[in-house]
Design a protein around this motif. Structure first.
Motif, short mmCIF file in Angstrom:
data_model
loop_
_atom_site.label_atom_id
_atom_site.label_comp_id
_atom_site.label_asym_id
_atom_site.label_seq_id
_atom_site.Cartn_x
_atom_site.Cartn_y
_atom_site.Cartn_z
N VAL A 32 0.81 -1.28 0.10
CA VAL A 32 0.30 0.02 -0.08
C VAL A 32 0.72 1.23 0.13
O VAL A 32 0.76 2.06 -0.76
N PRO A 33 1.93 1.33 0.85
CA PRO A 33 2.92 2.55 0.68
C PRO A 33 3.37 2.66 -0.46
O PRO A 33 3.93 3.87 -1.05
N ILE A 34 3.76 1.48 -1.05
CA ILE A 34 4.67 1.53 -2.40
C ILE A 34 3.56 2.01 -3.30
O ILE A 34 4.23 2.58 -4.17
N GLY A 35 2.40 1.50 -3.44
CA GLY A 35 1.65 2.08 -4.36
C GLY A 35 1.42 3.56 -4.41
O GLY A 35 1.12 4.24 -5.39
N MET A 36 1.26 3.91 -3.02
CA MET A 36 0.98 5.50 -2.71
C MET A 36 2.24 6.16 -3.19
O MET A 36 2.05 7.35 -3.90
N GLY A 37 3.44 5.71 -3.13
CA GLY A 37 4.46 6.29 -3.52
C GLY A 37 4.80 6.40 -4.95
O GLY A 37 5.09 7.27 -5.56
N GLY A 38 4.46 5.30 -5.64
CA GLY A 38 4.68 5.08 -6.95
C GLY A 38 3.35 6.13 -7.66
O GLY A 38 3.68 6.76 -8.64
N PHE A 39 2.42 6.28 -7.25
CA PHE A 39 1.28 7.07 -7.65
C PHE A 39 1.63 8.64 -7.64
O PHE A 39 1.59 9.35 -8.52
N HIS A 64 -3.16 10.15 -20.17
CA HIS A 64 -2.12 8.97 -20.23
C HIS A 64 -1.37 9.31 -18.72
O HIS A 64 -1.26 8.19 -18.24
N MET A 65 -1.13 10.35 -17.97
CA MET A 65 -0.69 10.39 -16.84
C MET A 65 -1.75 9.65 -15.78
O MET A 65 -1.35 9.12 -14.77
N ARG A 66 -2.94 9.83 -15.87
CA ARG A 66 -4.10 9.39 -14.99
C ARG A 66 -3.79 7.80 -15.26
O ARG A 66 -4.13 7.27 -14.14
N VAL A 67 -3.90 7.17 -16.54
CA VAL A 67 -3.84 5.88 -16.56
C VAL A 67 -2.54 5.31 -15.86
O VAL A 67 -2.75 4.24 -15.39
N ALA A 68 -1.58 5.94 -16.23
CA ALA A 68 -0.27 5.69 -15.65
C ALA A 68 -0.23 5.58 -14.07
O ALA A 68 -0.02 4.44 -13.48
N ALA A 69 -0.84 6.57 -13.28
CA ALA A 69 -0.91 6.60 -11.95
C ALA A 69 -1.98 5.57 -11.39
O ALA A 69 -1.61 4.66 -10.50
N ALA A 73 -1.06 2.09 -9.03
CA ALA A 73 -1.68 2.06 -7.84
C ALA A 73 -2.60 0.82 -7.72
O ALA A 73 -2.29 -0.04 -6.84
N VAL A 74 -3.15 0.24 -8.87
CA VAL A 74 -3.84 -0.83 -8.92
C VAL A 74 -2.91 -2.14 -8.88
O VAL A 74 -3.06 -3.13 -8.37
N GLY A 75 -1.85 -1.88 -9.70
CA GLY A 75 -0.69 -3.21 -9.59
C GLY A 75 -0.23 -3.21 -8.31
O GLY A 75 -0.25 -4.36 -7.80
N ALA A 76 0.03 -2.30 -7.58
CA ALA A 76 0.45 -2.37 -6.18
C ALA A 76 -0.39 -3.02 -5.39
O ALA A 76 -0.13 -3.90 -4.22
N LEU A 77 -1.77 -2.65 -5.44
CA LEU A 77 -2.82 -3.17 -4.43
C LEU A 77 -2.86 -4.81 -4.92
O LEU A 77 -3.07 -5.54 -3.99
N THR A 78 -2.69 -5.04 -6.20
CA THR A 78 -2.95 -6.47 -6.65
C THR A 78 -1.76 -7.35 -6.10
O THR A 78 -1.94 -8.57 -5.63
N CYS A 79 -0.75 -6.58 -6.23
CA CYS A 79 0.75 -7.40 -5.62
C CYS A 79 0.33 -7.60 -4.01
O CYS A 79 0.86 -8.93 -3.50
#
Length: 95
Positions: A32-39, A64-69, A73-79
Protein backbone atom coordinates in the motif's frame (compact mmCIF):
# COMPACT_ATOMS: atom_id res chain seq x y z
CA UNK A 1 -10.71 3.86 34.53
CA UNK A 2 -9.96 1.54 37.44
CA UNK A 3 -6.72 -0.48 37.47
CA UNK A 4 -8.62 -3.78 37.35
CA UNK A 5 -10.15 -3.04 33.95
CA UNK A 6 -8.25 -3.98 30.81
CA UNK A 7 -7.66 -1.33 28.23
CA UNK A 8 -9.89 -1.39 25.18
CA UNK A 9 -7.06 -0.33 22.83
CA UNK A 10 -3.82 -1.75 24.27
CA UNK A 11 -1.81 -1.44 21.03
CA UNK A 12 -2.99 2.11 20.42
CA UNK A 13 -2.03 3.31 23.88
CA UNK A 14 1.45 1.78 23.83
CA UNK A 15 2.35 2.99 20.33
CA UNK A 16 1.52 6.67 20.27
CA UNK A 17 4.07 8.04 17.82
CA UNK A 18 3.10 8.42 14.17
CA UNK A 19 6.41 6.91 13.06
CA UNK A 20 5.83 3.67 14.93
CA UNK A 21 2.30 3.44 13.52
CA UNK A 22 3.60 3.98 9.99
CA UNK A 23 6.33 1.35 10.42
CA UNK A 24 3.82 -1.16 11.82
CA UNK A 25 1.42 -0.51 8.92
CA UNK A 26 4.24 -0.85 6.39
CA UNK A 27 5.17 -4.24 7.89
CA UNK A 28 1.55 -5.44 7.77
CA UNK A 29 0.80 -4.33 4.21
CA UNK A 30 3.98 -3.27 2.41
CA UNK A 31 2.43 -2.75 -1.01
CA UNK A 32 0.00 0.00 0.00
CA UNK A 33 2.72 2.58 0.81
CA UNK A 34 4.64 1.43 -2.28
CA UNK A 35 1.53 2.04 -4.40
CA UNK A 36 1.01 5.46 -2.86
CA UNK A 37 4.64 6.39 -3.46
CA UNK A 38 4.49 5.18 -7.06
CA UNK A 39 1.29 7.11 -7.63
CA UNK A 40 2.95 10.27 -6.30
CA UNK A 41 6.03 9.62 -8.46
CA UNK A 42 3.95 9.24 -11.63
CA UNK A 43 2.04 12.44 -10.84
CA UNK A 44 5.29 14.33 -10.19
CA UNK A 45 6.78 13.00 -13.43
CA UNK A 46 3.64 14.01 -15.32
CA UNK A 47 3.78 17.53 -13.93
CA UNK A 48 7.46 17.77 -14.83
CA UNK A 49 6.82 16.56 -18.38
CA UNK A 50 3.86 18.90 -18.77
CA UNK A 51 6.20 21.63 -20.02
CA UNK A 52 7.87 19.37 -22.60
CA UNK A 53 4.86 17.61 -24.08
CA UNK A 54 5.46 19.07 -27.54
CA UNK A 55 2.40 19.29 -29.78
CA UNK A 56 0.38 16.81 -27.68
CA UNK A 57 -2.91 18.19 -26.41
CA UNK A 58 -3.15 18.87 -22.69
CA UNK A 59 -6.17 16.58 -22.27
CA UNK A 60 -4.39 13.66 -23.91
CA UNK A 61 -1.33 14.18 -21.72
CA UNK A 62 -3.49 14.26 -18.59
CA UNK A 63 -5.33 11.10 -19.65
CA UNK A 64 -2.02 9.28 -20.14
CA UNK A 65 -0.76 10.38 -16.72
CA UNK A 66 -4.03 9.39 -15.04
CA UNK A 67 -3.92 5.92 -16.60
CA UNK A 68 -0.28 5.47 -15.59
CA UNK A 69 -0.91 6.59 -12.00
CA UNK A 70 -4.00 4.41 -11.63
CA UNK A 71 -2.19 1.47 -13.19
CA UNK A 72 0.64 1.76 -10.71
CA UNK A 73 -1.72 1.99 -7.74
CA UNK A 74 -3.91 -0.91 -8.89
CA UNK A 75 -0.82 -3.00 -9.67
CA UNK A 76 0.58 -2.39 -6.21
CA UNK A 77 -2.74 -3.30 -4.58
CA UNK A 78 -2.95 -6.47 -6.69
CA UNK A 79 0.57 -7.44 -5.63
CA UNK A 80 -0.42 -6.79 -2.02
CA UNK A 81 -3.45 -9.07 -2.28
CA UNK A 82 -1.38 -11.79 -3.92
CA UNK A 83 1.28 -11.39 -1.23
CA UNK A 84 -1.26 -11.73 1.58
CA UNK A 85 -2.86 -14.76 -0.09
CA UNK A 86 0.58 -16.34 -0.45
CA UNK A 87 1.26 -15.77 3.25
CA UNK A 88 -2.15 -17.10 4.32
CA UNK A 89 -2.39 -20.16 2.09
CA UNK A 90 1.15 -21.22 1.24
CA UNK A 91 3.36 -20.25 4.17
CA UNK A 92 0.96 -21.01 7.01
CA UNK A 93 0.36 -24.71 7.72
CA UNK A 94 -3.21 -25.96 7.61
CA UNK A 95 -4.87 -26.43 10.97
Amino acid sequence: MSPSQESVFPDYETETSQTSKLIRKFKETPFVPIGMGGFAAVVAYGLYKLKHRGDMKMSLHLIHMRVAAQGFAVGALTCGVLYSMFQDYVLKPKE
